[in-house]
Scaffold this motif. Structure first.
Motif, mmCIF file in Angstrom:
data_model
loop_
_atom_site.group_PDB
_atom_site.id
_atom_site.type_symbol
_atom_site.label_atom_id
_atom_site.label_comp_id
_atom_site.label_asym_id
_atom_site.label_seq_id
_atom_site.Cartn_x
_atom_site.Cartn_y
_atom_site.Cartn_z
ATOM 1 N N GLN A 68 0.609 -1.104 0.002
ATOM 2 C CA GLN A 68 -0.140 0.120 -0.010
ATOM 3 C C GLN A 68 0.802 1.246 0.067
ATOM 4 O O GLN A 68 0.623 2.041 -0.602
ATOM 5 N N ASP A 69 2.140 1.078 0.921
ATOM 6 C CA ASP A 69 2.880 2.365 0.826
ATOM 7 C C ASP A 69 3.521 2.729 -0.398
ATOM 8 O O ASP A 69 3.970 3.696 -0.981
ATOM 9 N N GLY A 70 4.106 1.238 -0.977
ATOM 10 C CA GLY A 70 4.678 1.697 -2.202
ATOM 11 C C GLY A 70 6.050 2.093 -2.395
ATOM 12 O O GLY A 70 7.047 2.704 -3.159
ATOM 13 N N GLY A 71 6.855 2.155 -1.068
ATOM 14 C CA GLY A 71 7.963 2.700 -0.768
ATOM 15 C C GLY A 71 8.997 1.861 -0.859
ATOM 16 O O GLY A 71 9.038 0.531 -1.454
ATOM 17 N N ARG A 72 10.283 2.053 -0.666
ATOM 18 C CA ARG A 72 11.563 1.480 -0.853
ATOM 19 C C ARG A 72 11.397 0.315 0.458
ATOM 20 O O ARG A 72 11.205 0.583 1.708
ATOM 21 N N VAL A 73 11.912 -0.768 0.288
ATOM 22 C CA VAL A 73 12.046 -1.986 1.105
ATOM 23 C C VAL A 73 13.818 -2.347 1.114
ATOM 24 O O VAL A 73 13.980 -2.888 0.313
ATOM 25 N N PRO A 100 7.633 -9.030 -4.493
ATOM 26 C CA PRO A 100 7.337 -8.359 -3.408
ATOM 27 C C PRO A 100 8.208 -7.097 -3.516
ATOM 28 O O PRO A 100 9.129 -6.888 -4.239
ATOM 29 N N ARG A 101 7.714 -5.823 -2.571
ATOM 30 C CA ARG A 101 8.239 -4.643 -2.832
ATOM 31 C C ARG A 101 9.762 -4.580 -2.677
ATOM 32 O O ARG A 101 10.590 -3.861 -3.007
ATOM 33 N N VAL A 102 10.396 -5.627 -1.898
ATOM 34 C CA VAL A 102 11.929 -5.614 -1.681
ATOM 35 C C VAL A 102 12.556 -6.045 -3.096
ATOM 36 O O VAL A 102 13.708 -5.425 -3.425
ATOM 37 N N VAL A 103 11.886 -6.748 -3.855
ATOM 38 C CA VAL A 103 12.176 -6.929 -5.123
ATOM 39 C C VAL A 103 12.236 -5.896 -6.127
ATOM 40 O O VAL A 103 12.936 -5.219 -6.950
ATOM 41 N N ALA A 104 10.917 -5.241 -5.896
ATOM 42 C CA ALA A 104 10.888 -3.833 -6.475
ATOM 43 C C ALA A 104 11.619 -2.734 -6.509
ATOM 44 O O ALA A 104 11.998 -2.102 -7.533
ATOM 45 N N THR A 105 12.284 -2.852 -5.204
ATOM 46 C CA THR A 105 13.274 -1.585 -4.638
ATOM 47 C C THR A 105 14.789 -2.152 -5.482
ATOM 48 O O THR A 105 15.216 -1.214 -5.995
ATOM 49 N N PHE A 106 14.996 -3.391 -5.427
ATOM 50 C CA PHE A 106 16.400 -3.652 -6.183
ATOM 51 C C PHE A 106 15.896 -3.392 -7.811
ATOM 52 O O PHE A 106 17.060 -2.936 -8.352
ATOM 53 N N VAL A 107 14.828 -3.799 -8.110
ATOM 54 C CA VAL A 107 14.647 -3.303 -9.706
ATOM 55 C C VAL A 107 15.073 -1.909 -9.913
ATOM 56 O O VAL A 107 15.745 -1.538 -10.710
ATOM 57 N N ASN A 108 14.337 -1.109 -9.047
ATOM 58 C CA ASN A 108 14.430 0.274 -9.303
ATOM 59 C C ASN A 108 15.660 0.785 -9.094
ATOM 60 O O ASN A 108 16.142 1.841 -9.683
ATOM 61 N N ASP A 109 16.797 0.112 -8.452
ATOM 62 C CA ASP A 109 18.021 0.674 -8.072
ATOM 63 C C ASP A 109 19.190 0.510 -9.314
ATOM 64 O O ASP A 109 19.819 1.346 -9.280
ATOM 65 N N TYR A 110 18.465 -0.365 -10.145
ATOM 66 C CA TYR A 110 19.704 -0.589 -11.286
ATOM 67 C C TYR A 110 19.144 -0.182 -12.734
ATOM 68 O O TYR A 110 17.877 0.091 -12.764
ATOM 69 N N LYS A 111 20.096 0.113 -13.457
ATOM 70 C CA LYS A 111 19.934 0.252 -15.038
ATOM 71 C C LYS A 111 20.161 -1.096 -15.543
ATOM 72 O O LYS A 111 21.081 -1.673 -15.387
#
Ligand SMILES: Cc1cc2nc3c(=O)[nH]c(=O)nc-3n(C[C@H](O)[C@H](O)[C@H](O)COP(=O)(O)O)c2cc1C
Length: 168
Positions: A68-73, A100-111
């Motif tokens: 729901q928060d959609g933030g970084r994990v 899971p959001r922790v995977v979304a965080t990882f994906v957002n961190d890299y190009k």
């Protein structure tokens, strides 16, 4: 062509075919190891700074809030050498119909420019849900190939289907 398996997986209580069981080795981790062995690919595990609770109920609560928060994990270790790899197998348990959001965080961190991502997941229902579509929107520069999904409880019996997917 160097290949890497990046994955997140959880241990502890989980709902397996509708029953609560204690999982000592995550289903996605088992699948990640199979892919790594078949492809000779290196492995990298995404580990949340704050591990997910082993209580299923608590994990559901926390992950729902994160969704729901959609933030970084945040996760513990950065991946130091993504540049070395052309092909990435990205694995996760399906949570709330996506990764899971922790995977979304990882994906957002890299190009991922010039890289090909093959998503794979374990779940209760047998599908990748929204994951492929969401990855296409988030993994910057990557080519997203059709993924592989299986029920966690069937992970020991999917070698033929896995092989067929890997050889496509
Ligand atoms: C918080 C949470 C949410 C989940 N949401 C879904 C879902 O939306 N769809 C589904 O098929 N399975 C869902 N599951 C089941 C997991 O995807 C399944 O148990 C998976 O195989 C667990 O993988 P792991 O052992 O690698 O963590 C969920 C499990 C948890 C703990």
């Amino acid at each position: 062509m160097k290949q890497l398996v990046v994955y997140f997986s959880r241990v502890g209580e989980n709902s397996v075919n509708g029953r609560i069981e204690i999982i000592k080795k995550g289903f996605t981790e088992i699948l990640a190891e199979k892919i790594s062995a078949k492809k000779g690919a290196a492995m990298f595990k995404i580990e949340p700074v704050e591990p997910y609770p082993s209580s299923y109920e608590e994990c559901v609560k926390r992950s729902r809030k994160e969704d729901q928060d959609g933030g970084r994990v945040p996760y513990l270790h950065p991946l130091p050498n993504l540049d070395e790899y052309d092909v990435i197998y990205l694995g996760f348990p399906c949570w709330w119909r996506t990764y899971p959001r922790v995977v979304a965080t990882f994906v957002n961190d890299y190009k991922f420019v010039g890289k090909t991502i093959y998503p794979f997941c374990t779940n209760e229902e047998g599908s990748l849900g929204l994951a492929e579509m969401e990855l296409k929107g988030s993994a910057r520069g990557a080519i997203i190939k059709p993924g592989f999904a299986c029920k966690g409880s069937e992970v020991d019996n999917i070698d033929a289907a896995l092989e067929a997917w890997l050889n496509k």
